[in-house]
Enzyme design. Structure first.
Site, PDB file in Angstrom:
ATOM      1  N   ASP A   1      17.837   8.222 -14.836  1.00  0.00           N
ATOM      2  CA  ASP A   1      18.055   9.635 -15.161  1.00  0.00           C
ATOM      3  C   ASP A   1      17.376  10.564 -14.161  1.00  0.00           C
ATOM      4  O   ASP A   1      16.814  11.606 -14.518  1.00  0.00           O
ATOM      5  CB  ASP A   1      17.571   9.938 -16.579  1.00  0.00           C
ATOM      6  CG  ASP A   1      18.414   9.268 -17.643  1.00  0.00           C
ATOM      7  OD1 ASP A   1      19.382   8.583 -17.269  1.00  0.00           O
ATOM      8  OD2 ASP A   1      18.105   9.406 -18.836  1.00  0.00           O
TER       9      ASP A   1
ATOM     10  N   ASP B   1      17.983  17.808 -16.525  1.00  0.00           N
ATOM     11  CA  ASP B   1      18.116  16.565 -17.278  1.00  0.00           C
ATOM     12  C   ASP B   1      16.771  15.907 -17.568  1.00  0.00           C
ATOM     13  O   ASP B   1      16.640  15.148 -18.531  1.00  0.00           O
ATOM     14  CB  ASP B   1      19.008  15.590 -16.505  1.00  0.00           C
ATOM     15  CG  ASP B   1      20.437  16.099 -16.367  1.00  0.00           C
ATOM     16  OD1 ASP B   1      20.993  16.553 -17.373  1.00  0.00           O
ATOM     17  OD2 ASP B   1      20.980  16.040 -15.254  1.00  0.00           O
TER      18      ASP B   1
ATOM     19  N   GLU C   1      14.661  10.016 -12.522  1.00  0.00           N
ATOM     20  CA  GLU C   1      13.220   9.812 -12.432  1.00  0.00           C
ATOM     21  C   GLU C   1      12.957   8.465 -11.750  1.00  0.00           C
ATOM     22  O   GLU C   1      13.533   7.439 -12.131  1.00  0.00           O
ATOM     23  CB  GLU C   1      12.583   9.815 -13.825  1.00  0.00           C
ATOM     24  CG  GLU C   1      12.892  11.059 -14.646  1.00  0.00           C
ATOM     25  CD  GLU C   1      12.251  12.297 -14.065  1.00  0.00           C
ATOM     26  OE1 GLU C   1      11.178  12.179 -13.428  1.00  0.00           O
ATOM     27  OE2 GLU C   1      12.818  13.398 -14.235  1.00  0.00           O
TER      28      GLU C   1
ATOM     29  N   ASN D   1      11.213  24.372 -19.800  1.00  0.00           N
ATOM     30  CA  ASN D   1      10.447  24.096 -18.589  1.00  0.00           C
ATOM     31  C   ASN D   1      10.472  25.361 -17.735  1.00  0.00           C
ATOM     32  O   ASN D   1      11.489  25.664 -17.107  1.00  0.00           O
ATOM     33  CB  ASN D   1      11.056  22.918 -17.829  1.00  0.00           C
ATOM     34  CG  ASN D   1      10.402  22.695 -16.471  1.00  0.00           C
ATOM     35  OD1 ASN D   1       9.344  23.265 -16.174  1.00  0.00           O
ATOM     36  ND2 ASN D   1      11.013  21.876 -15.639  1.00  0.00           N
TER      37      ASN D   1
ATOM     38  N   ASP E   1      18.332  11.634  -4.341  1.00  0.00           N
ATOM     39  CA  ASP E   1      17.673  12.273  -5.481  1.00  0.00           C
ATOM     40  C   ASP E   1      16.175  12.450  -5.233  1.00  0.00           C
ATOM     41  O   ASP E   1      15.616  13.537  -5.425  1.00  0.00           O
ATOM     42  CB  ASP E   1      17.912  11.437  -6.741  1.00  0.00           C
ATOM     43  CG  ASP E   1      17.754  12.253  -8.006  1.00  0.00           C
ATOM     44  OD1 ASP E   1      17.329  13.422  -7.913  1.00  0.00           O
ATOM     45  OD2 ASP E   1      18.066  11.737  -9.084  1.00  0.00           O
TER      46      ASP E   1
ATOM     47  N   GLU F   1      12.540  13.034 -21.337  1.00  0.00           N
ATOM     48  CA  GLU F   1      11.241  12.940 -22.001  1.00  0.00           C
ATOM     49  C   GLU F   1      11.388  12.994 -23.518  1.00  0.00           C
ATOM     50  O   GLU F   1      10.732  12.234 -24.248  1.00  0.00           O
ATOM     51  CB  GLU F   1      10.330  14.076 -21.546  1.00  0.00           C
ATOM     52  CG  GLU F   1       9.876  13.998 -20.102  1.00  0.00           C
ATOM     53  CD  GLU F   1       8.863  15.083 -19.761  1.00  0.00           C
ATOM     54  OE1 GLU F   1       8.236  15.617 -20.699  1.00  0.00           O
ATOM     55  OE2 GLU F   1       8.699  15.393 -18.569  1.00  0.00           O
TER      56      GLU F   1
ATOM     57  N   GLY G   1      19.240  19.642 -11.629  1.00  0.00           N
ATOM     58  CA  GLY G   1      20.163  18.589 -12.010  1.00  0.00           C
ATOM     59  C   GLY G   1      20.659  18.824 -13.425  1.00  0.00           C
ATOM     60  O   GLY G   1      19.881  18.732 -14.372  1.00  0.00           O
TER      61      GLY G   1
END
Length: 640
Positions: free
Chosen positions: A583, A208, A585, A149, A305, A213, A240
């Protein structure tokens, strides 16, 4: 008390010169835990300084030869990453001259014998008892798919990957292809269309979220039962890095952040080896399902978060700032938490489908590949097929040579590291051939810029335009869970409280420096439930999170802090508004339930490290064993 035999017993011992040739001469002794280096001439050392190279700090090795036709010596080089005086790791090479024989072929055989033995130890492969060390001991290099990423870690992920990760795994002799992700759920789409038989592992270079994904993409395939066996790894380059923190602890390293954490995890990846990974199946209010390797959070943790997303450019500091803001506006949430207690021991862990122990190329730059058929390694990227914003990198696999990778501005040519004026530079040993089927260095052709266009024939799902977290439709059944909304069995425990937070966590770490479940293991078959009831002061809550950096928060005696180990749980928020995360998200708000599936996945962790006490024992065994090693050195020095 005598030290462990494996830690101090010499496996190989020999005398080597140095590079440049006019430097000192050394006695090298290889044990299962370290390479011991003692100077013989001009003056033997009783207490060698810098003479212990722990294998935990070694990424790989190679053999070299001089470019001078008159030099009959061969050279043995190791790549190390020792800690500096300030604690950070730095790259260092150690090059030794095998010159005990009259011919280059004999010296080369000796250098190769040391390189193979060291590679076997790094990969956890046994050495034969008869001392016969050949290239047949080593398997082919593993083939890794690296997903990066480029926006992770305040935009440093791609730079760190080029400057640190790629050189290190090249030194280790690992083969790789690299793809930069372009959008949310891109990694999920990639793994859904992969031919998994062409890969030995998928490694994310990010935080993370990218691994989330990948795992959900594997479990959303029609062949999920085989796909989920694919070993996955993580190299931390995000804000993270909780799982990387747990991997770092499992590997026996001191807690680390930032670049130090990345180098530690990269060293562990170079060693190879996997560990069973528990995965939590989470069913949401709509009936959709996703899989978690990290945590489910509600209340203070999920609020911080998500609300800290606006500070993402600050990196991990965003969580500190978000925590301060969260404490200033502390909320409580009414809810019902039910769980199935872990009253029995979890089942024995399944064997790890780990990364195959890699064969090192034992050269810095492999010879050009002969004409060959289109191999699975470099076919895999074109088969995706997704246009990439930059050339996809590949290590050993296509006809064109990969540009020499450098670390901190230095390349693998060792004259700059060890040579002096007038010394002939060293080059890869042309006689040390790669094993059959071993790929060669390559750079895939550049592709057009622009947004990705997925052809209908690719077999990949269309991109997710709204950026929401996708859910899985496949995966194992949740045999412990009744339908969401149905009554729970009588052996479940139910709490209805006003909560400040509820956290369900699988591994030990909630962040790279936050140990939320100190005794958790990757494969303990448990979900660790932590909650904080209302009535806690802001000061006490802050004290809990500060203690969590050391994993000592449960010893504070906080009456509002609760804990339970469970096999499954259900969370029913009774407050109409709030934030739920899986996680890290955000997912739909409402009732959810989850069940742990022990050892469903496989995590590339490298070998387990020594605990603090065992590390001290190893240190003492080195001091004890060095006396015997020094006797060998003195005997040889006097006899020479």
């Amino acid at each position: 008390m005598a030290p462990p035999l494996a830690a101090s017993t010499p496996l190989l011992h020999g005398e080597f010169g140095s590079y440049p040739a006019r430097g000192p001469r050394y006695a090298l002794t290889l044990t299962s835990q370290a390479l011991h280096i003692q100077r013989l001439r001009p003056k033997p050392e009783a207490r060698p300084r810098g003479g212990l190279v722990p294998l935990a700090e070694v990424s790989g090795c190679c053999t070299l030869r001089s470019r001078s036709p008159s030099d009959s010596a061969a050279y043995f080089c190791i790549y190390t990453y020792p800690r500096g005086r300030l604690g950070g790791r730095r790259r260092a090479t150690r090059t030794f001259r095998a010159d005990g024989a009259a011919t280059y072929e004999e010296n080369r055989a000796e250098a190769q014998r040391w390189a193979i033995a060291l590679t076997c130890l790094l990969r956890g492969l046994p050495l034969p008892g008869d001392g016969e060390i050949t290239t047949d001991l080593l398997p082919r290099p593993p083939r890794l798919l690296l997903l990066v990423n480029p926006f992770g870690g305040r935009g440093l992920a791609w730079q760190w990957c080029k400057n640190y990760v790629l050189p290190m795994i090249s030194e280790a002799g690992l083969s790789f292809n690299l793809i930069q992700t372009e959008r949310q759920n891109h990694a999920r789409e990639l793994v859904q269309g992969l031919r998994l038989s062409e890969w030995d592992g998928i490694v994310t270079v990010s935080g993370d979220g990218l691994l989330y994904e990948v795992l959900n993409g594997l479990l959303d395939r029609s062949d999920w039962e085989e796909a989920v066996k694919m070993p996955v790894g993580i190299l931390p380059c995000g804000s993270g890095n909780a799982l990387a923190g747990a991997v770092n602890q499992h590997g026996g390293f001191e807690p680390a952040l930032g670049l130090d954490l990345l180098l530690n995890c990269s060293l562990l990846l170079c060693r190879g080896g996997g560990h069973p990974l528990d995965l939590l199946s989470v069913t949401l209010a709509s009936g959709s399902r996703c899989f978690s390797f990290l945590s489910v959070a509600w209340g203070f943790v999920s609020d911080v978060d998500i609300q800290s997303e606006r500070f993402r450019a600050l990196g991990s500091v965003r969580f500190t700032l978000g925590t301060m803001l969260g404490l200033a506006t502390l909320h409580t949430y009414r809810g019902r938490l039910s769980y199935l207690p872990a009253t029995v021991e979890p089942p024995s862990p399944t064997p790890a489908h780990g990364l195959p122990r890699a064969k090192s190329e034992l050269t810095l730059t492999p010879d050009p590949a002969p004409p060959m058929a289109h191999s699975p390694l470099h076919r895999s990227v074109s088969d995706l097929p997704l246009p990439l914003p930059q050339p996809a990198l590949a290590s050993p696999g296509s006809p064109e040579p990969l540009p020499i990778l450098s670390l901190n501005g230095g390349g693998p040519e060792l004259a700059g590291d060890w040579g002096g004026a007038g010394d002939a530079p060293l080059s890869p040993d042309p006689l040390l051939s790669s094993p059959p089927g071993s790929p060669k260095a390559a750079l895939l052709s550049p592709v057009a810029q622009g947004p990705p266009v997925i052809p209908p024939s690719s077999g990949l799902p269309p991109p997710t335009p709204d950026g929401r977290v996708s859910t899985s439709t496949c995966g194992p059944p949740d045999h412990l869970l009744p339908p969401l909304g149905s009554p729970l069995p009588p052996d479940w425990v139910t709490l209805e409280e006003d909560f400040v937070l509820m956290l369900a966590i699988s591994p030990s770490h909630l962040g790279a420096d936050m140990v939320a479940a100190p005794h958790a293991r990757f494969d303990d078959g448990l979900v660790h439930l932590c909650w904080v009831r209302s009535g806690i002061s802001r000061t006490a809550l802050l004290r809990l999170f500060l203690a969590m950096e050391r994993g000592s928060h449960f010893s504070l005696g906080c009456p509002q802090l609760g804990y339970a180990a469970a096999r499954a749980f259900r969370l029913e928020p009774l407050t109409p508004r709030g934030v739920l995360t899986v996680d890290g998200e955000q997912v739909e708000y409402g009732p959810l339930q989850a069940q742990m599936h022990p050892g469903l996945g496989t995590l590339l962790t490298g070998p387990p490290g020594l605990c603090h006490g065992a590390a001290l024992l190893f240190h003492n065994s080195w001091l004890w064993g060095s006396q015997d090693l020094f006797r060998i050195v003195l005997t040889e020095a006097v006899g020479g």
